[in-house]
Design a protein around this motif. Structure first.
Motif, PDB file in Angstrom:
ATOM      1  N   TYR A  77       0.836  -1.200   0.000  1.00 32.10           N
ATOM      2  CA  TYR A  77       0.000   0.000   0.000  1.00 32.10           C
ATOM      3  C   TYR A  77       0.874   1.255   0.000  1.00 32.10           C
ATOM      4  O   TYR A  77       1.947   1.269   0.598  1.00 32.10           O
ATOM      5  CB  TYR A  77      -0.919   0.009   1.224  1.00 32.10           C
ATOM      6  N   VAL A  78       0.360   2.287  -0.661  1.00 30.70           N
ATOM      7  CA  VAL A  78       1.133   3.520  -0.866  1.00 30.70           C
ATOM      8  C   VAL A  78       0.499   4.663  -0.082  1.00 30.70           C
ATOM      9  O   VAL A  78      -0.725   4.848  -0.105  1.00 30.70           O
ATOM     10  CB  VAL A  78       1.163   3.891  -2.361  1.00 30.70           C
ATOM     11  N   GLU A  79       1.332   5.432   0.612  1.00 32.08           N
ATOM     12  CA  GLU A  79       0.884   6.677   1.242  1.00 32.08           C
ATOM     13  C   GLU A  79       1.862   7.753   0.791  1.00 32.08           C
ATOM     14  O   GLU A  79       3.001   7.816   1.246  1.00 32.08           O
ATOM     15  CB  GLU A  79       0.879   6.517   2.768  1.00 32.08           C
ATOM     16  N   ASP A  80       1.410   8.583  -0.159  1.00 34.80           N
ATOM     17  CA  ASP A  80       2.316   9.518  -0.829  1.00 34.80           C
ATOM     18  C   ASP A  80       2.706  10.725   0.018  1.00 34.80           C
ATOM     19  O   ASP A  80       3.797  11.262  -0.146  1.00 34.80           O
ATOM     20  CB  ASP A  80       1.686  10.008  -2.143  1.00 34.80           C
ATOM     21  N   ARG A  81       1.824  11.162   0.907  1.00 38.93           N
ATOM     22  CA  ARG A  81       2.133  12.365   1.704  1.00 38.93           C
ATOM     23  C   ARG A  81       3.403  12.201   2.523  1.00 38.93           C
ATOM     24  O   ARG A  81       4.246  13.092   2.583  1.00 38.93           O
ATOM     25  CB  ARG A  81       0.965  12.662   2.651  1.00 38.93           C
ATOM     26  N   HIS A  82       3.504  11.057   3.189  1.00 43.74           N
ATOM     27  CA  HIS A  82       4.661  10.814   4.051  1.00 43.74           C
ATOM     28  C   HIS A  82       5.667   9.864   3.404  1.00 43.74           C
ATOM     29  O   HIS A  82       6.614   9.423   4.043  1.00 43.74           O
ATOM     30  CB  HIS A  82       4.201  10.265   5.407  1.00 43.74           C
ATOM     31  N   LYS A  83       5.397   9.544   2.132  1.00 43.40           N
ATOM     32  CA  LYS A  83       6.317   8.726   1.328  1.00 43.40           C
ATOM     33  C   LYS A  83       6.629   7.385   1.994  1.00 43.40           C
ATOM     34  O   LYS A  83       7.786   7.076   2.302  1.00 43.40           O
ATOM     35  CB  LYS A  83       7.604   9.510   1.033  1.00 43.40           C
ATOM     36  N   VAL A  84       5.565   6.614   2.246  1.00 43.40           N
ATOM     37  CA  VAL A  84       5.756   5.300   2.843  1.00 43.40           C
ATOM     38  C   VAL A  84       5.062   4.220   2.012  1.00 43.40           C
ATOM     39  O   VAL A  84       4.044   4.471   1.351  1.00 43.40           O
ATOM     40  CB  VAL A  84       5.248   5.227   4.307  1.00 43.40           C
ATOM     41  N   LEU A  85       5.633   3.023   2.055  1.00 42.34           N
ATOM     42  CA  LEU A  85       5.065   1.836   1.431  1.00 42.34           C
ATOM     43  C   LEU A  85       4.908   0.780   2.510  1.00 42.34           C
ATOM     44  O   LEU A  85       5.861   0.471   3.228  1.00 42.34           O
ATOM     45  CB  LEU A  85       5.994   1.288   0.326  1.00 42.34           C
ATOM     46  N   TYR A  86       3.713   0.229   2.612  1.00 40.36           N
ATOM     47  CA  TYR A  86       3.420  -0.772   3.641  1.00 40.36           C
ATOM     48  C   TYR A  86       3.030  -2.090   2.986  1.00 40.36           C
ATOM     49  O   TYR A  86       2.058  -2.151   2.238  1.00 40.36           O
ATOM     50  CB  TYR A  86       2.280  -0.281   4.538  1.00 40.36           C
ATOM     51  N   CYS A  87       3.783  -3.144   3.262  1.00 39.89           N
ATOM     52  CA  CYS A  87       3.406  -4.462   2.769  1.00 39.89           C
ATOM     53  C   CYS A  87       2.502  -5.136   3.799  1.00 39.89           C
ATOM     54  O   CYS A  87       2.898  -5.367   4.939  1.00 39.89           O
ATOM     55  CB  CYS A  87       4.624  -5.345   2.486  1.00 39.89           C
ATOM     56  N   GLU A  88       1.305  -5.442   3.369  1.00 36.51           N
ATOM     57  CA  GLU A  88       0.279  -5.979   4.257  1.00 36.51           C
ATOM     58  C   GLU A  88       0.514  -7.457   4.563  1.00 36.51           C
ATOM     59  O   GLU A  88       0.556  -8.295   3.672  1.00 36.51           O
ATOM     60  CB  GLU A  88      -1.091  -5.828   3.594  1.00 36.51           C
TER      61      GLU A  88
END
Length: 311
Positions: A77-88
């Protein structure tokens, strides 16, 4: 460069077979971390990162994965504001992590007010495989990639309890019926009709069967096949066993709002006892010694990669 004819006739993601993204241990940006309270957590984090790096170097140094790039990043999953990628990783705090991502991205004011259905079926969050090739590679190289894992046997038992010991309109008719039909001798008509009441031993028989009557599911798939930790260089490795501490340290690392803390509540079946070591032990008693060994073997890579003690 890809020939013009190929560019028009094929999906871009089909070009990338044999993807190899070598693990690289980048230093974490700790400019947002304030105070000395996180020293122990940070030290633990660096040890986990170094351990996984060392494992991947020893066991996967020359291996290529024959797969599409899209498949490699399909759980991220991508969260562009804080530039993070989370693998679920299901059953390792993923519902609350998705709530946190929604707050970080501005989709919600508080993690506490987001329902389970909104988290999993609302389609508010974007996955990495929905971007074009440039978007995927840019984010893989520039964003902070994180993963949260859990003791494999605890995660397995937690998934079984959640999906098979409570009413479920998907897992009972799809998985339950197939499992009971194949592994339960003299099953009664009601069980065959509803798929309810699957026993843990039957579930394990299904898991270990090379000719499963129904496919795998992300809730009990190995982390090594969900997130490819030796092909994608995760910057942060959290553990369910230290979930709150790790999560709140990570939120500091990425500059999350000071008032955002990782939720403490249990997502569903809140009255149930959490799946602990003792709970797992009770379930494992239902299995033969050989079944216990084969189940451990099934998750062998996950045990090794994340330095979990064999049960």
């Amino acid at each position: 460069r890809v020939p013009e004819q190929q560019r028009t006739s094929e999906s871009p993601l089909s070009w990338f077979r044999g993807v190899y993204l070598p693990p690289a241990l980048h230093p974490l940006n700790k400019t947002f971390v304030k105070g000395a309270e996180w020293q122990d957590t940070d030290s633990t984090q660096e040890k986990r990162r170094a351990f996984l790096q060392d494992f991947c170097r020893k066991y996967n140094s020359r291996k290529k994965l024959q797969t599409h790039l899209a498949h490699l990043v399909s759980r991220i999953y991508v969260e562009d504001r804080h530039k993070v990628l989370y693998c679920e990783v299901p059953k390792a705090g993923c519902s609350n992590w998705k709530r946190v991502l929604m707050v970080l991205s501005g989709l919600a004011a508080s993690a506490n007010n987001i329902s389970h259905d909104d988290v999993h079926y609302g389609k508010h969050l974007r996955k990495l495989d929905s971007y074009d090739l440039k978007g995927i590679y840019t984010r893989l190289n520039m964003y902070t990639k994180f993963i949260f894992v859990r003791d494999p046997m605890e995660r397995l038992v937690s998934a079984f309890r959640d999906k098979f010991e409570h009413p479920n309109s998907y897992y009972h008719p799809v998985f339950g019926k197939a499992i009971i039909k194949k592994y339960r001798h003299n099953a009664d008509e009601e069980a065959l009709k509803t798929g309810s009441g699957v026993k843990f031993k039957e579930f394990i028989q299904y898991l270990l069967d090379s000719h499963r009557p129904v496919g795998m599911d992300i809730h009990w798939e190995q982390v090594s096949k969900l997130c490819y930790p030796c092909l994608i260089n995760y910057d942060f490795i959290g553990k369910f066993e230290t979930l709150e501490e790790d999560a709140n340290y990570f939120l500091q690392l990425v500059g999350a709002p000071a008032n955002l803390k990782f939720p403490k509540f249990k997502d569903r079946h809140s009255s149930d006892e959490r799946t602990s070591t003792e709970v797992v032990r009770q379930y494992l008693k239902e299995l033969s010694k050989e079944e216990r060994q084969l189940t451990y073997d099934f998750y062998y890579l996950d045990y090794l990669m994340f330095n979990y003690t064999s049960p």
